[in-house]
Design a protein around this motif. Sequence first.
Motif, mmCIF file in Angstrom:
data_model
loop_
_atom_site.group_PDB
_atom_site.id
_atom_site.type_symbol
_atom_site.label_atom_id
_atom_site.label_comp_id
_atom_site.label_asym_id
_atom_site.label_seq_id
_atom_site.Cartn_x
_atom_site.Cartn_y
_atom_site.Cartn_z
ATOM 1 N N LEU A 145 63.884 45.103 28.141
ATOM 2 C CA LEU A 145 62.604 44.867 27.341
ATOM 3 C C LEU A 145 61.967 46.398 27.236
ATOM 4 C CD1 LEU A 145 61.019 43.198 25.163
ATOM 5 C CD2 LEU A 145 59.879 42.627 27.218
ATOM 6 N N LEU A 146 61.762 46.900 28.406
ATOM 7 C CA LEU A 146 60.634 47.845 28.849
ATOM 8 C C LEU A 146 61.252 49.285 28.966
ATOM 9 C CD1 LEU A 146 58.395 46.237 31.196
ATOM 10 C CD2 LEU A 146 58.206 46.102 28.813
ATOM 11 N N HIS A 147 62.835 49.405 28.537
ATOM 12 C CA HIS A 147 63.431 50.695 28.888
ATOM 13 C C HIS A 147 62.917 51.954 28.426
ATOM 14 C CE1 HIS A 147 65.664 49.622 25.315
ATOM 15 N NE2 HIS A 147 66.104 50.880 25.362
ATOM 16 N N ASP A 148 62.353 51.756 26.758
ATOM 17 C CA ASP A 148 61.811 52.681 26.091
ATOM 18 C C ASP A 148 60.314 52.661 26.040
ATOM 19 O OD1 ASP A 148 63.978 54.213 25.237
ATOM 20 O OD2 ASP A 148 64.374 53.159 23.342
ATOM 21 N N ILE A 149 59.544 52.216 26.954
ATOM 22 C CA ILE A 149 58.223 52.049 26.967
ATOM 23 C C ILE A 149 57.371 53.344 26.948
ATOM 24 C CG2 ILE A 149 57.876 51.798 29.357
ATOM 25 C CD1 ILE A 149 56.291 49.440 26.702
ATOM 26 N N GLY A 150 58.016 54.221 27.400
ATOM 27 C CA GLY A 150 57.365 55.487 27.383
ATOM 28 C C GLY A 150 57.271 56.113 25.791
ATOM 29 N N ARG A 151 58.054 55.746 25.098
ATOM 30 C CA ARG A 151 57.740 55.979 23.703
ATOM 31 C C ARG A 151 56.616 55.606 23.234
ATOM 32 N NH1 ARG A 151 62.537 54.708 19.611
ATOM 33 N NH2 ARG A 151 60.977 56.066 18.477
ATOM 34 N N LEU A 152 56.333 54.189 23.493
ATOM 35 C CA LEU A 152 54.751 53.833 23.027
ATOM 36 C C LEU A 152 53.713 54.483 23.674
ATOM 37 C CD1 LEU A 152 55.335 49.704 22.846
ATOM 38 C CD2 LEU A 152 55.511 51.490 21.062
ATOM 39 N N ASP A 187 59.203 63.869 27.786
ATOM 40 C CA ASP A 187 59.565 62.924 27.178
ATOM 41 C C ASP A 187 59.399 61.437 27.510
ATOM 42 O OD1 ASP A 187 61.477 62.011 29.403
ATOM 43 O OD2 ASP A 187 62.425 64.054 29.337
ATOM 44 N N HIS A 188 60.044 60.596 26.822
ATOM 45 C CA HIS A 188 59.540 59.004 26.961
ATOM 46 C C HIS A 188 60.075 58.543 28.372
ATOM 47 C CE1 HIS A 188 63.594 58.491 24.979
ATOM 48 N NE2 HIS A 188 63.501 57.578 25.655
ATOM 49 N N ILE A 189 61.226 59.228 28.803
ATOM 50 C CA ILE A 189 61.554 58.704 30.255
ATOM 51 C C ILE A 189 60.450 58.916 31.320
ATOM 52 C CG2 ILE A 189 63.198 58.981 32.047
ATOM 53 C CD1 ILE A 189 65.287 59.620 30.071
ATOM 54 N N GLU A 190 59.955 60.418 31.386
ATOM 55 C CA GLU A 190 58.957 60.638 32.146
ATOM 56 C C GLU A 190 57.811 59.847 32.003
ATOM 57 O OE1 GLU A 190 59.723 65.417 32.764
ATOM 58 O OE2 GLU A 190 59.091 64.523 30.609
ATOM 59 N N ALA A 191 57.366 59.558 30.643
ATOM 60 C CA ALA A 191 56.042 58.848 30.348
ATOM 61 C C ALA A 191 56.423 57.321 30.829
ATOM 62 C CB ALA A 191 55.711 58.924 29.235
ATOM 63 N N GLY A 192 57.626 56.892 30.558
ATOM 64 C CA GLY A 192 57.648 55.334 31.043
ATOM 65 C C GLY A 192 57.715 55.188 32.517
ATOM 66 N N VAL A 193 58.334 56.180 33.334
ATOM 67 C CA VAL A 193 58.114 55.903 34.653
ATOM 68 C C VAL A 193 56.920 56.119 35.351
ATOM 69 C CG1 VAL A 193 59.040 57.216 36.777
ATOM 70 C CG2 VAL A 193 60.403 57.069 34.942
ATOM 71 N N VAL A 194 55.841 56.837 34.670
ATOM 72 C CA VAL A 194 54.696 56.762 35.313
ATOM 73 C C VAL A 194 53.776 55.778 34.847
ATOM 74 C CG1 VAL A 194 52.141 58.229 35.016
ATOM 75 C CG2 VAL A 194 54.520 59.416 35.075
ATOM 76 N N LEU A 195 54.140 55.128 33.649
ATOM 77 C CA LEU A 195 53.538 53.863 33.239
ATOM 78 C C LEU A 195 53.903 52.727 34.353
ATOM 79 C CD1 LEU A 195 51.593 52.182 31.404
ATOM 80 C CD2 LEU A 195 53.614 51.820 29.953
ATOM 81 N N ALA A 196 55.324 52.808 34.395
ATOM 82 C CA ALA A 196 55.948 51.709 35.452
ATOM 83 C C ALA A 196 55.373 51.695 36.795
ATOM 84 C CB ALA A 196 57.350 51.946 35.406
ATOM 85 N N HIS A 197 55.088 52.979 37.234
ATOM 86 C CA HIS A 197 54.327 53.128 38.598
ATOM 87 C C HIS A 197 52.918 52.519 38.463
ATOM 88 C CE1 HIS A 197 53.619 54.647 42.576
ATOM 89 N NE2 HIS A 197 52.376 55.272 42.133
ATOM 90 N N LEU A 198 52.272 52.896 37.497
ATOM 91 C CA LEU A 198 50.914 52.555 37.501
ATOM 92 C C LEU A 198 50.437 51.155 37.402
ATOM 93 C CD1 LEU A 198 49.237 55.454 35.347
ATOM 94 C CD2 LEU A 198 49.054 55.119 37.780
ATOM 95 N N TRP A 199 51.592 50.525 36.330
ATOM 96 C CA TRP A 199 51.670 49.015 36.486
ATOM 97 C C TRP A 199 52.295 48.041 37.344
ATOM 98 C CZ3 TRP A 199 52.274 48.146 30.312
ATOM 99 C CH2 TRP A 199 51.183 48.610 29.830
ATOM 100 N N ASN A 200 52.928 49.027 38.704
ATOM 101 C CA ASN A 200 53.418 48.305 39.537
ATOM 102 C C ASN A 200 54.741 47.420 39.330
ATOM 103 O OD1 ASN A 200 51.456 49.164 41.487
ATOM 104 N ND2 ASN A 200 50.145 47.551 40.644
ATOM 105 N N PHE A 201 55.586 47.997 38.120
ATOM 106 C CA PHE A 201 56.822 47.329 38.318
ATOM 107 C C PHE A 201 57.632 47.389 39.360
ATOM 108 C CE2 PHE A 201 56.571 48.470 33.552
ATOM 109 C CZ PHE A 201 55.800 47.307 33.093
ATOM 110 N N SER A 202 58.628 46.705 39.456
ATOM 111 C CA SER A 202 59.423 46.811 40.714
ATOM 112 C C SER A 202 60.237 47.936 40.608
ATOM 113 C CB SER A 202 60.638 45.573 40.635
ATOM 114 O OG SER A 202 61.528 45.774 39.530
#
Length: 284
Positions: A145-152, A187-202
């Motif tokens: 569900l969240l793999h492309d979340i960096g695009r958002l 790119d959206h991968i880099e943005a998604g990884v940062v967001l995932a870290h800030l939101w404490n995803f596994s």
Amino acid sequence: MTHQEETHAHLESIVKHLKDLPTLPEVAQELLTELDDDESSLESISEKIAMDQAITAKVLKLANSSHFGVNSRVVTIQQATAMLGVQNIKNLIRLTIMVNRFPVTNCPGFDFRAFWRHGIATANCAELISRALHMKHDFAFTAGLLHDIGRLVLVTHCPAEYAEVIRYRNQNKCELLDAERHILEVDHIEAGVVLAHLWNFSDAVQDAIKGHHNPDIPGINALASVVHVANVIVHALDLAQQENELVPLLSAHAWDTLGLNEAEYIAIFKETEMRFEALNQIFI
């Protein structure tokens, strides 16, 4: 400061404003906690679902969808919860939370409906693959569900610039990642990884976001291969019905590593389409 450090700092500044988005409602938090408890009864789950109108409506709508082929109409939360099961309920809550979390931004060329259609389809496909492999499918659904979340993240932060990204991709018939790097220098991968870290995803979900285009990174969690293959499958099935959609390159190593046979993949294709149609009627 190195270029990599500058990029990371820039991305952190981009996602910082996302902390102001609505937090997870208390009812939804309690419900997810309840669902993670193996000793929770269907009665207690039903009681908490009934406290949230949005979730209630979606649960009843899914229970009455053609996907489940019921002969009589489901009219109570208790009936719906018993029929759908805990896993489907958990997935519904995740979708309800995430689809409504990001505000729709005026970005010419960006189709929010197509974005979520792709995410929903990938989540279901990833879960089906993980079930076939006897992996933990909760993580697979969330990661898909969240793999492309960096695009958002990028669309929400800089809609005008992202419209340029879309125009550049369409004009040059290139991969979206290349267009993002050319216009935005991230790119959206880099943005998604940062967001995932800030939101404490596994860590597993973070790795899946990081590797959904390149699952062959040494040491990366195997969930990256699952989401990578699911992403390619969903693009190939064209479930998002997005204009100018390109099918990403498939990692032969990831495909071989999963080790599923043709019959298993055909079953996954069909079930992905069926589940997607049911959820698409509710959310998009």
